[in-house]
Motif scaffolding. Structure first.
Motif, PDB file in Angstrom:
ATOM      1  N   ASN A 106       0.834  -1.194   0.000  1.00 13.55           N
ATOM      2  CA  ASN A 106       0.000   0.000   0.000  1.00 13.55           C
ATOM      3  C   ASN A 106       0.874   1.251   0.000  1.00 13.55           C
ATOM      4  O   ASN A 106       1.765   1.404   0.819  1.00 13.55           O
ATOM      5  N   ARG A 107       0.619   2.136  -0.940  1.00  9.20           N
ATOM      6  CA  ARG A 107       1.391   3.374  -1.107  1.00  9.20           C
ATOM      7  C   ARG A 107       2.889   3.104  -1.314  1.00  9.20           C
ATOM      8  O   ARG A 107       3.731   3.916  -0.963  1.00  9.20           O
ATOM      9  N   ASN A 108       3.196   1.939  -1.890  1.00  7.62           N
ATOM     10  CA  ASN A 108       4.598   1.575  -2.171  1.00  7.62           C
ATOM     11  C   ASN A 108       5.493   1.697  -0.936  1.00  7.62           C
ATOM     12  O   ASN A 108       6.620   2.173  -1.008  1.00  7.62           O
ATOM     13  N   SER A 139      12.319  -5.442   2.259  1.00  7.01           N
ATOM     14  CA  SER A 139      12.577  -4.517   3.366  1.00  7.01           C
ATOM     15  C   SER A 139      11.270  -3.862   3.777  1.00  7.01           C
ATOM     16  O   SER A 139      10.633  -3.174   2.978  1.00  7.01           O
ATOM     17  N   PHE A 140      10.865  -4.090   5.028  1.00  6.39           N
ATOM     18  CA  PHE A 140       9.643  -3.493   5.562  1.00  6.39           C
ATOM     19  C   PHE A 140       9.934  -2.304   6.465  1.00  6.39           C
ATOM     20  O   PHE A 140       9.199  -1.336   6.484  1.00  6.39           O
TER      21      PHE A 140
END
Length: 545
Positions: free
Chosen positions: A480-482, A501-502
């Motif tokens: 969501n929203r890159n 990578s979060f």
């Protein structure tokens, strides 16, 4: 089983060698301790059994988080085999707060309660216990929260009181409740199944309270997960299905991020009795309705939590970016989610975070979280004279104070943090260090599968961080929203490692743009998709070679 060399290296780094390895990786661990090693255990069991024999009315008094909920279910389920003259009470987070409450104690006495048995609370409820005793009630406290110089004048079973030398002082409130029930079952000769059918509650509460998953807690968690996957408790099985999990495949991570948040959502947004009623409900259709409500509340909790978190981040960046400890006042924040938000802020900035909310009677309620190396309990203990109520442990604390004292507390905490940092200037530096460095040929399916032997992972038994050298390619934004970054790490032997990578995708992407030849540090797992398996890494940090 022949363990991979890197698994043995990892275990050795964690202090597990020789004969201990077999116990550590066993699906049926034996490490458990005699419940009578708990101080006052014998006297406490005698008190419960004498009350049951005299047909006295017993009230199990719990708490509103997952540990308190499961502790209440365990105690109610076991003692109900011996008496029907038993009720439970869980306070409202908003109206009554944590621990015993004066007005509730009086009301319970009016209802004929003769014995109060607390679970996951009560050790420092000095005035409330005195009030109960003045009313003619007996009180047995079972708890695990830290006790220092002040404690209630009654029988207390708590591994964290000074008089107790229990070998595993880290057990959660549900662990203490389970140990008390274990002794009760043995004393009266009940079938062991009465105790063992509550292993699922023991596992959920232990994992949910984020106690160290070592020693006896590891045994609790392993058998708890086994019991959950066996699906013996119908209503828990229904909850698992509602979450979208599959019977027999529940992990500690599923418990932490699937089951526990839904239990906590009841106490955070409404009332914890909803979760307890869900577990104890005999009518299947009614149980289903309660499960649907728990899931709805959890969705609502997520929305409130995200809004408060964004507000806090904006406040920190604009006003407190240079602070070593955050004390944030949120006039209208929903106090049911402030603990979660404080934890997220702590993770993002590697600083202790305390959120203050109005109680609308001239007071503030504080909820704090801290990271390893900073004992928040000790910090706040230095300011105990400012608090009307105060309790907790090194990593998490709560208190109530007069609103006008907030400025004094902020100044005092900054001063105390300054002294700590003078002695250890790098304490707040965020470090991500790999436990194991892997060569390309060591990144194998066999190795990643053997990582499952380390489960259940959690506090003080974290999923291990691995470092792998290669060249980052095929970057793309996802989510969501890159918000997240996905790329592949091409290893020297030509193998591909899928990476995501979060936590800090902007920093990772910038580093790769500067130089794609990088060392990625993260946690490995196996991704299954349409019958195809691949190794993936959740990236925590990226470094130059």
């Amino acid at each position: 089983m022949d363990l991979e060399p890197k698994i043995l290296e990892l275990l050795k780094k964690r202090g597990i060698e020789g004969d201990e390895i077999g116990e550590y990786i066993s699906p049926r661990p034996q490490k458990t301790h005699d419940p009578f090693l708990l101080h006052n255990l014998g006297e406490g069991v005698d008190l419960i059994l004498s009350a049951i024999k005299a047909n006295k009315k017993i009230c199990v008094y719990g708490d509103y988080d997952a540990d308190g909920i499961t502790s209440t279910v365990i105690m109610m389920d076991v003692l109900s085999e011996l008496t029907k003259n038993i009720i439970y009470y869980v306070p409202s987070r908003f109206d009554e707060g944590y621990g015993l409450n004066m007005n509730v104690v009086s009301e319970l006495k009016k209802q004929g309660v003769d014995l109060l048995v607390t679970v996951d609370c009560g050790s420092v409820s000095v005035e409330e216990v005195r009030h109960a005793k003045d009313l003619g009630m007996e009180v047995l406290v079972t708890d695990h929260h830290k006790v220092t110089d002040v404690k209630a004048d009654c029988l207390i079973i708590n591994p964290n009181q000074p008089e107790c030398d229990y070998p595993c002082p880290h057990i959660a409130g549900c662990g203490v409740a389970f140990k008390v029930c274990q002794a009760v079952v043995d004393a009266v000769g009940l079938e062991k199944t009465v105790l063992y059918r509550n292993l699922d509650m023991l596992g959920i509460g232990t994992i949910g309270d984020i106690v160290p998953l070592v020693d006896e807690n590891r045994t609790f968690a392993k058998y708890g997960i086994r019991a959950i996957n066996a699906g013996m408790r119908r209503n828990l099985r229904m909850l698992i299905e509602a979450i979208g999990l599959r019977k027999g495949e529940v992990t500690a991570e599923n418990v932490s991020f699937g089951i526990v948040p839904r239990l906590n959502a009841a106490g955070r947004l409404q009332h914890a009795k909803l979760a307890i009623e869900m577990f104890l409900e005999e009518d299947e259709s009614e149980a289903k309705k309660k499960i649907e409500e728990l899931c709805r509340l959890n969705d609502e909790r997520k929305l409130k939590q995200e809004a408060i978190y964004e507000h806090c981040i904006n406040t920190i960046e604009s006003r407190y970016a240079d602070s070593n400890i955050f004390l944030l006042y949120l006039s209208d924040a929903h106090e049911g989610v402030t603990g979660i938000v404080a934890g997220k802020i702590k993770e993002k900035y590697n600083r202790p975070a305390i959120l203050l909310t109005d109680t609308h009677d001239g007071c503030l309620k504080g909820t704090g979280r801290s990271m390893e190396g900073i004992d928040l309990f000790k910090l706040l203990k230095e300011n105990e004279e400012l608090f009307l109520r105060f309790g907790g442990h090194a990593a998490a604390c709560g208190f109530t104070m007069q609103k006008e004292n907030a400025g004094i507390l902020r100044a005092n905490l900054e001063e105390l943090m300054g002294k700590i940092l003078d002695e250890n200037p790098s304490l707040l530096d965020k470090k991500t260090e790999a436990e194991i460095v892997l060569e390309p040929d060591e990144v194998s399916m066999d190795f990643v599968r053997q990582l499952d032997l380390l489960e259940p992972c959690g506090c003080m038994n974290e999923k291990p961080l691995m470092a792998v050298c290669g060249r980052a390619e095929k970057l793309r934004r996802i989510g969501n929203r890159n918000r997240y970054l996905q790329f592949v790490q091409k290893l020297r032997n030509g193998r591909i490692l899928n990476c995501t990578s979060f936590n800090d995708p902007d920093a990772v992407e910038k580093a790769i743009d500067e130089n794609p030849d990088r060392v990625v540090i993260g946690r490995l797992s196996i991704n299954s998709w349409k019958g195809y398996e691949s190794i993936r890494m959740t990236v925590e940090a990226i470094e130059s070679k």
